[in-house]
Structure formats: C-alpha cells, structure tokens
Motif scaffolding. Structure first.
Motif, mmCIF file in Angstrom:
data_model
loop_
_atom_site.group_PDB
_atom_site.id
_atom_site.type_symbol
_atom_site.label_atom_id
_atom_site.label_comp_id
_atom_site.label_asym_id
_atom_site.label_seq_id
_atom_site.Cartn_x
_atom_site.Cartn_y
_atom_site.Cartn_z
ATOM 1 N N GLU A 1 60.267 -52.694 87.058
ATOM 2 C CA GLU A 1 59.120 -53.093 88.183
ATOM 3 C C GLU A 1 57.460 -53.310 87.266
ATOM 4 O OE1 GLU A 1 57.456 -51.025 91.943
ATOM 5 O OE2 GLU A 1 58.311 -49.976 89.908
ATOM 6 N N GLN A 2 57.880 -52.138 85.991
ATOM 7 C CA GLN A 2 56.816 -51.612 85.085
ATOM 8 C C GLN A 2 56.174 -52.887 83.566
ATOM 9 O OE1 GLN A 2 58.018 -48.210 82.869
ATOM 10 N NE2 GLN A 2 57.437 -46.718 84.902
ATOM 11 N N ARG A 3 57.902 -53.566 83.647
ATOM 12 C CA ARG A 3 57.348 -54.595 82.147
ATOM 13 C C ARG A 3 56.882 -56.404 82.939
ATOM 14 N NH1 ARG A 3 58.785 -50.720 79.828
ATOM 15 N NH2 ARG A 3 59.176 -50.375 78.301
ATOM 16 N N HIS A 4 57.741 -56.092 84.260
ATOM 17 C CA HIS A 4 57.479 -57.484 85.029
ATOM 18 C C HIS A 4 57.020 -57.315 85.957
ATOM 19 C CE1 HIS A 4 59.710 -59.114 81.257
ATOM 20 N NE2 HIS A 4 60.055 -58.678 81.260
ATOM 21 N N PRO A 5 55.911 -56.634 86.756
ATOM 22 C CA PRO A 5 55.874 -56.720 87.753
ATOM 23 C C PRO A 5 55.405 -57.706 89.030
ATOM 24 C CG PRO A 5 53.609 -56.301 86.202
ATOM 25 C CD PRO A 5 55.138 -56.404 85.526
ATOM 26 N N ASN A 6 55.567 -58.779 88.423
ATOM 27 C CA ASN A 6 55.063 -60.472 89.404
ATOM 28 C C ASN A 6 57.272 -61.057 89.691
ATOM 29 O OD1 ASN A 6 56.390 -60.843 86.529
ATOM 30 N ND2 ASN A 6 55.623 -62.730 87.170
ATOM 31 N N TRP A 7 58.319 -59.547 88.871
ATOM 32 C CA TRP A 7 59.601 -60.090 90.111
ATOM 33 C C TRP A 7 60.021 -59.449 91.195
ATOM 34 C CZ3 TRP A 7 63.060 -59.275 84.737
ATOM 35 C CH2 TRP A 7 62.813 -60.893 83.804
ATOM 36 N N LEU A 8 58.847 -58.343 90.835
ATOM 37 C CA LEU A 8 58.433 -57.768 92.296
ATOM 38 C C LEU A 8 57.285 -58.407 93.562
ATOM 39 C CD1 LEU A 8 60.222 -54.633 90.854
ATOM 40 C CD2 LEU A 8 61.879 -55.985 92.006
ATOM 41 N N ALA A 9 56.999 -59.464 93.058
ATOM 42 C CA ALA A 9 55.783 -59.466 93.530
ATOM 43 C C ALA A 9 56.416 -60.714 94.712
ATOM 44 C CB ALA A 9 54.799 -59.460 93.082
ATOM 45 N N PRO A 10 55.836 -59.987 96.514
ATOM 46 C CA PRO A 10 55.965 -61.386 97.121
ATOM 47 C C PRO A 10 55.639 -63.196 96.005
ATOM 48 C CG PRO A 10 54.702 -60.338 98.319
ATOM 49 C CD PRO A 10 54.313 -59.576 97.087
ATOM 50 N N PRO A 11 56.504 -63.747 96.599
ATOM 51 C CA PRO A 11 56.527 -65.013 96.039
ATOM 52 C C PRO A 11 55.075 -65.621 96.521
ATOM 53 C CG PRO A 11 58.123 -65.173 96.988
ATOM 54 C CD PRO A 11 57.649 -63.992 97.567
ATOM 55 N N ARG A 12 54.116 -66.661 95.348
ATOM 56 C CA ARG A 12 53.222 -66.997 95.292
ATOM 57 C C ARG A 12 53.200 -68.498 96.570
ATOM 58 N NH1 ARG A 12 50.692 -67.430 89.117
ATOM 59 N NH2 ARG A 12 52.123 -65.181 88.845
ATOM 60 N N ASP A 13 53.850 -69.261 96.670
ATOM 61 C CA ASP A 13 53.936 -70.147 97.950
ATOM 62 C C ASP A 13 53.669 -69.757 99.242
ATOM 63 O OD1 ASP A 13 56.293 -68.913 97.789
ATOM 64 O OD2 ASP A 13 57.325 -70.668 96.779
ATOM 65 N N GLY A 14 54.411 -68.749 99.247
ATOM 66 C CA GLY A 14 54.084 -67.560 101.133
ATOM 67 C C GLY A 14 55.727 -67.921 101.753
ATOM 68 N N SER A 15 56.071 -68.771 100.915
ATOM 69 C CA SER A 15 58.152 -69.099 101.658
ATOM 70 C C SER A 15 58.898 -67.608 101.946
ATOM 71 C CB SER A 15 58.847 -69.600 100.333
ATOM 72 O OG SER A 15 59.637 -69.001 99.021
ATOM 73 N N CYS A 16 58.092 -66.327 101.443
ATOM 74 C CA CYS A 16 58.884 -64.884 101.845
ATOM 75 C C CYS A 16 58.366 -64.809 102.701
ATOM 76 C CB CYS A 16 57.565 -64.182 100.793
ATOM 77 S SG CYS A 16 58.778 -62.766 100.803
ATOM 78 N N GLN A 17 59.589 -65.343 103.395
ATOM 79 C CA GLN A 17 59.509 -64.467 105.161
ATOM 80 C C GLN A 17 60.535 -63.057 105.407
ATOM 81 O OE1 GLN A 17 61.806 -67.861 106.402
ATOM 82 N NE2 GLN A 17 60.071 -68.870 106.748
#
Length: 122
Positions: A102-118
């Motif tokens: 979470e500290q080093r790669h916060p984008n790994w824990l962020a929702p996907p940008r393509d909106g495929s996260c349901q």
C-alpha cells in the motif's frame, strides 16, 4: 486518565490490525482478473484450510526456487497470504507485506481504471 501520553503507549487493538489486513487483501484481490479473484475468494473461505495449507506451502517453495524457469518470486507472498489465514504467526507478516504494498505501490490497491471493478461480484 485523559493523559495524551498514555494514549500513545497503549497497545493497538489486534482486531483493528486484522481489519486493516483484511481490507487491504480485499482491495488487492479486486485488482485480479475476475477468474483469479473468484479462485482466491473460494480458497479463503472457511473449511478450505487443508487446501490453503498445501497450496501455500507449494507457492512458498516455488518462490524460494524462483531462480528456476517458470517459478517466480511472486509465489512467495501469495503463499504467505494463503497460510496467514490459518497460521496466526504469519498474519503479522502478511499484514506488513500488504502495508508495504500500500505504501510503495498504492495503485495496486486502487480500483481498476477501466471500471471493470464490480463491488459485489460474489
């Protein structure tokens, strides 16, 4: 006893640490392709401890042997995460790994940008 110094010396509540670990793990799982997420959710259900134990040990072994073709270092943290569900001593290590991610790669824990996260794909 409203001394602000006392509040800093009290041990943190373990449930809050476990809650943070679980929340980070859930966010990381949502980043997986749908098939991988379903497989991990299935594996993390209660009653599958024997399978988590076998797969976790195999993944850790594969991570240790990452110098061989096909195997990789990515297997080590995945094995630890699987074993941490049933081995309390590994939960702290798992929580540290997820916090590091979470500290080093916060984008790994962020929702996907393509909106495929349901959110509710159970």
């Amino acid at each position: 006893m409203n001394d602000p110094m006392m509040a800093d010396t009290r041990p943190r509540h373990p449930l809050s640490d476990e809650h943070k670990r679980r929340e980070r793990l859930d966010r990381l799982l949502r980043r997986l392709p749908a098939r991988g997420e379903r497989a991990m959710i299935w594996l993390l259900q209660p009653g599958r401890a024997w399978l988590r134990g076998i797969l976790g040990c195999l993944l850790i072994l594969g991570g240790v042997l990452s110098f061989l073709p096909i195997l990789g270092l990515w297997m080590l943290p995945l094995g630890i995460i699987l074993l941490a569900e049933d081995v309390p001593a590994l939960r702290r290590l798992s929580a540290r790994m997820l916090e590091w991610i979470e500290q080093r790669h916060p984008n790994w824990l962020a929702p996907p940008r393509d909106g495929s996260c349901q959110p509710d794909r159970n």
